[in-house]
Structures are given as C-alpha cells and as structure tokens.
Design an enzyme around this catalytic site. Structure first.
Site, PDB file in Angstrom:
ATOM      1  CD1 TRP A 254     -32.818 120.292  36.131  1.00  0.00           C
ATOM      2  CD2 TRP A 254     -32.378 121.574  34.342  1.00  0.00           C
ATOM      3  NE1 TRP A 254     -32.122 119.533  35.220  1.00  0.00           N
ATOM      4  CE2 TRP A 254     -31.841 120.291  34.118  1.00  0.00           C
ATOM      5  CE3 TRP A 254     -32.228 122.544  33.348  1.00  0.00           C
ATOM      6  CZ2 TRP A 254     -31.162 119.955  32.945  1.00  0.00           C
ATOM      7  CZ3 TRP A 254     -31.559 122.217  32.184  1.00  0.00           C
ATOM      8  CH2 TRP A 254     -31.033 120.934  31.986  1.00  0.00           C
ATOM      9  CG  ASP A 335     -36.141 125.065  30.369  1.00  0.00           C
ATOM     10  OD1 ASP A 335     -36.495 124.327  29.422  1.00  0.00           O
ATOM     11  OD2 ASP A 335     -35.346 124.695  31.261  1.00  0.00           O
ATOM     12  CE  LYS A 371     -37.839 116.328  30.401  1.00  0.00           C
ATOM     13  NZ  LYS A 371     -36.423 116.711  30.308  1.00  0.00           N
TER      14      LYS A 371
END
Ligand code: PLA
Length: 526
Positions: A254, A335, A371
């Site tokens: 990312w 993460d 999310k």
C-alpha cells in the site's frame, strides 16, 4: 510626528526634504499636518488596489518603490517587517520605524504620527513551496470528480459501494448511532488512550477474547486515528525506541506505508512478495529477504487481503514466515485493515496474527474499521502491542500515550462508540457479521463476473484466473502505468497507476464495460 528624514527614508525618494530639512519646516504648518498625510493615504490606496489588479505590476510602480525590492530576480522580500499574506504584501510596520530600528529601537514616541503603508505585490513568502503531486490513491478520486462522462467509474480508492454504486452506511452502524442518541452520550474528551470499551472490544476481536495474551494483560491497546494513524503512532514509537532498526516492507505494498515510515524517519527496505511471472506470491524470495535482513528488524505484514496484490500466504506459509521471523529475532508488525472483508469471517481473517501470538512473539498490530464497518471518515482504529509481560505492556502503553498527546492529544469518540456498541451487543454483533458477509459476497460476485467477461471477450486464450485467486477488495490486473492511463483517459475508468482496481467500487452491470476497457488497454497499449 514623522520627521522629514523619516518620511524621505520611507519613500526612498531623492526629494528636496532629504536634501535640506529646512525645506520641510518652511512648508506651512497646515500643509505639513493635513495635506501631506492625505496625499500619502491616497497613494497608499492607489497602490493597494491598482497594483494588486495589475498583471504587469512592476511597471506600474513608481521607480523609487521598485528599488525597494530587495531580492533580485523574484522580488520576494519587499522590506523587513512586511507581512505577506497569500500573495499580498502588507507593510504593517511603519517604514519610518523600520528604518530607524536598524540603529535604535523604536520608542512609543517615535510611533507617533507614523505612516502606515500597504504595498500589494504578487510575491509570497511561500515562493519556495513547490506544488505537491496528487496522492496516488486519494488523488484519483479528485480526478474522478472532475470527469463529466456518464461512463466514468471510480475504481481507485478502496471504498465499498452498493450495486447502484452508492456509498453504503451499514444498518448496524445506524442502530449503534441511535443507541448513542438514546443514551444521551456526551462529547467530553476521551483519555489519551481512547475509549476503554472500544479498546477492550477491538483487542478481543483481533486476538480472540480467550487469548492468553489478553487474559494475562500483555496487550497494550491505544485507540488511534484509524489504520493510518495507528501505523504512524507505532512508527513514531519505533523511531524512538528502536533507532537502529529497519522496517521491511513488501514489494509492492500500500503506497502510504512508505510515506508513513519516511515521515517518522524510520528507515525501510523492501522484501520480495509479488511474482509477476506467476501472478502469485514469491514465497521463496520473501523468505530469503526476511532472512537476509539485519536481526531485530521489523517486518511489516498485511494480516489479510494484501493491498494491492490481493495475494495472501496460505496458513502453512504463514507458519514458515513465523519460523524465519522468530529465528532472526525480528518483530512482526501486522497491518490489519480488512478484518472480515477478505473471507467474510472475522476469525479467519485474524488467523495470521493469532498464529504469531500463539508462538509467544512480541508484535505490533494496527487495526482499522474503515472498511469492515464502513467508518471511513470516522477515523477509528487502534494500535496493539503484544508484549511478553504485563509490566512491559503497561510501559509501552504509557509511551504510546506520550507520543499521541502532542500529536493529536486524544482520539475522536464517535466511531469508538459505534464499534463498542456493535461488538459489545450480541445481536448487533451477529447482524454486523451478516452485513459483512453480504459486502464480501458482493465483491466476490463482481470478481467472478469480471473474470467471466474477460475470458469470454479475450480470444487470445490468456488465462485470467489470477483474478479469482486474489482476495479482498482489489484486483491487481497486471496493467502497467501506460495501460492504466489508457483505462482512465480513453475509458474513464479511474484506478491507481500500479494496475490496481477496487472491485468494491464496481457493479455487476459495469463488469462487461470494464472487461472491454482492460482488453483494449492490455493489447493495444504497450
Ligand atoms: N493499511 C492498508 C493496507 C490499507 O489498504 C489502508 C487503506 C489503510 C491501512 C488505512 O486505512 P484507514 O486509515 O482508512 O484505516 N487503503 C485504502 C485507502 C482503502 C487509502 O489509501 O487511504 C486504499 O485505497 O488503498
């Protein structure tokens, strides 16, 4: 009252006043007191209006004023004491005083009768501030908003949309918010570490309520500003307490990971992760690089739904990764931005983290509810540090709080209450799991439809099945920068330049269009 010398210095004009002070006193008193200041005021107004509007501003200035510009080419600095406010320079300090201060400090007396002069120019103290490039992910949304085409699709940022391509607020979130209103919750500051009920709920959701690390009080949990803020807090902690350590980051990763560690001045390097030949995990390469790193490095791992590739290690591979990390005395740093969103199961998506905790390793985990609960703009997440003793956990937590205090003081309460209400209420918790399954299910359907359309339309026999093996919100299409640009410029499909598309922003109805765009870009652009 302004003396002749002061006035002349202020205007910098070679006038009769400078030449001979007697000339000044020879002017009638009324003229000195009324007319000259009035003229100065008039000049001031002229300058601050006309000159601002004028494009060829240097040419419209009186010669003597032009000479006041100190800096040569850009004319950045007008004079010491001038304030520059977004392109407008306003000399708030009387010029008479500015000049005098070079030799003696201004007294109250010397301020009397001073000339206030506003000078507007097209220069700024921010001349050296260069334009930042748009963010590779969030900048895509800005470009999308500016496109007027009916066909446009925003597959850039990973944000869930309904089949009608509308943002979605989960029903459980609305119910949790209703509960908050009913209870008349206040808006007092939270403690630095966040809402207790949230911290408990989030750690239990991640590690499992019966996990020995939780039972023994070995987890330091601090609520932070979603996944990004939690990563940043941990990065600041690493910078302070492990100044010689490096962070190993997957290639690719990312995009913001690198920004976060750069910003915290934590050095990083990459380990191999994605193999373009197999469009899968370069497992051997990954292990080699993790082994080759200096002992005691931090290894950043995506807990589930690796972003951008959508390729996760298998449970057996996770075990082998844990072996190497343990052997090298590295510190795993997970993460977890998509718990429940990858497989549809909260527990399954946390299994990688739990494998490492079960081995008794000390580790970091950053969590996000953007999310899985759709709380993107509430900025709710946490940093968890699993330690080998409760005492270490207490000390680590105290230092995380110490870092958070000057950074943002304490976190926002709204999202924390939503999470605490949803996770803490058995019926809301069940409903959340169902909604999450629905969201994950819709993304899987879209994934299948994209694959079907690509396979139907592509007559070359290319194998597109990698799209089905990828997991999570994204598909890593393999399109290069130029091909991704073609997707946007020709087809109005907005995506990141690394070839990633967010399937969560796609509807079943648009899959065929997307497949056509991909095939055109893949075969017709090099
Ligand atoms: N970690 C990973 C791996 C992510 O993909 C994201 C979000 C985050 C952390 C941080 O999210 P948060 O701060 O909102 O909790 N990545 C998104 C959005 C969805 C973004 O770039 O900010 C993405 O489109 O990649």
């Amino acid at each position: 009252m302004a003396s002749p010398a002061m006035l002349s210095t202020g205007f910098n004009s070679p006038s009769a006043f400078t030449a001979n002070p007697k000339v000044w006193f020879s002017i009638p008193f009324l003229c000195r007191i009324v007319l000259i200041p009035a003229l100065l005021c008039y000049f001031n107004i002229q300058c601050s209006t006309e000159e601002v509007l004028s494009t060829n501003w240097t040419e419209t200035w009186p010669r003597s004023w032009k000479e006041r510009r100190r800096s040569s080419s850009q004319g950045k600095v007008l004079d010491s004491g001038s304030d520059i406010i977004f392109g407008t320079v306003v000399s708030t300090v009387p010029i008479t005083v500015q000049q005098e201060q070079k030799t003696k400090p201004a007294t109250n007396d010397s301020n009397f009768g001073r000339v206030r002069m506003s000078v507007a120019v097209k220069v700024s103290r921010f001349e050296d501030v260069v334009m930042a490039p748009p963010d590779p992910i969030l900048g895509v949304s800005e470009a999308f908003r500016a496109d007027t085409s009916d066909m446009k699709l925003n597959l850039g940022v990973g944000a869930y949309r309904t089949e009608e391509l509308q943002p979605y607020v989960l029903n459980v979130v609305k119910k949790a918010e209703y509960l908050m209103l009913e209870r008349g919750e206040n808006k007092e500051y939270l403690p630095i570490e966040g809402l207790d009920a949230f911290n408990k709920a989030t750690a239990e959701l991640l590690f499992g309520a019966d996990n020995p690390a939780i039972q023994q009080g070995r987890v330091a949990t601090v609520q932070s500003l979603s996944g990004t803020g939690s990563l940043r807090l941990a990065a600041a902690f690493i910078q302070r307490y492990f100044p010689d350590a490096k962070v190993l980051i997957s290639s690719p990763t990312w995009g913001n990971h690198k920004n976060i560690f750069n910003d915290a001045r934590v050095p990083w390097s990459e380990y191999r992760y994605y193999d373009p030949r197999t469009v899968g995990l370069d497992f051997e390469g990954m292990l080699e690089d993790v082994k080759a790193a200096q002992d005691g490095s931090f290894v950043l791992l995506h807990g589930c739904a690796h972003n951008p590739t959508g390729i996760d290690p298998t449970p057996e591979q996770w075990s082998k990764i844990a072996d190497v990390i343990e052997e090298k005395n590295h510190i795993p740093f997970f993460d977890v931005a998509y718990q429940g969103f990858a497989s549809g199961s909260l527990d399954e998506d946390a299994s990688s983290v739990r494998t490492f905790v079960d081995r008794g390793l000390e580790l970091f985990v950053a969590q996000s509810y953007s999310k899985n609960l759709g709380l993107y703009s509430e900025r709710i997440g946490a940093i968890n540090v699993v330690c080998s003793s409760p005492d270490a956990a207490t000390r680590v937590k105290s230092q995380l709080k110490r870092i958070a205090r000057p950074m943002y003081s304490n976190p926002p309460v709204h999202g924390a209450r939503i999470v605490a209400n949803v996770v803490g209420d058995p019926s809301l918790f069940d409903e959340w799991k169902q909604e999450m399954e629905l969201m994950a299910g819709r993304i899987k359907n879209v994934r299948q439809r994209v694959f079907d359309n690509l396979s139907d339309k592509d007559k070359s026999g290319k194998d597109w099945s990698f799209i089905l093996t990828q997991i999570g919100m994204f598909s890593y299409t393999g399109l290069n920068n130029a091909q991704s640009n073609n997707m946007t410029n020709k087809w109005h499909v907005y995506m990141t330049k690394d070839g990633r598309i967010s399937l969560a922003g796609l509807s079943l109805a648009k899959c065929e269009y997307l497949a056509e765009a991909i095939i055109d870009s893949f075969y017709n652009v090099i």
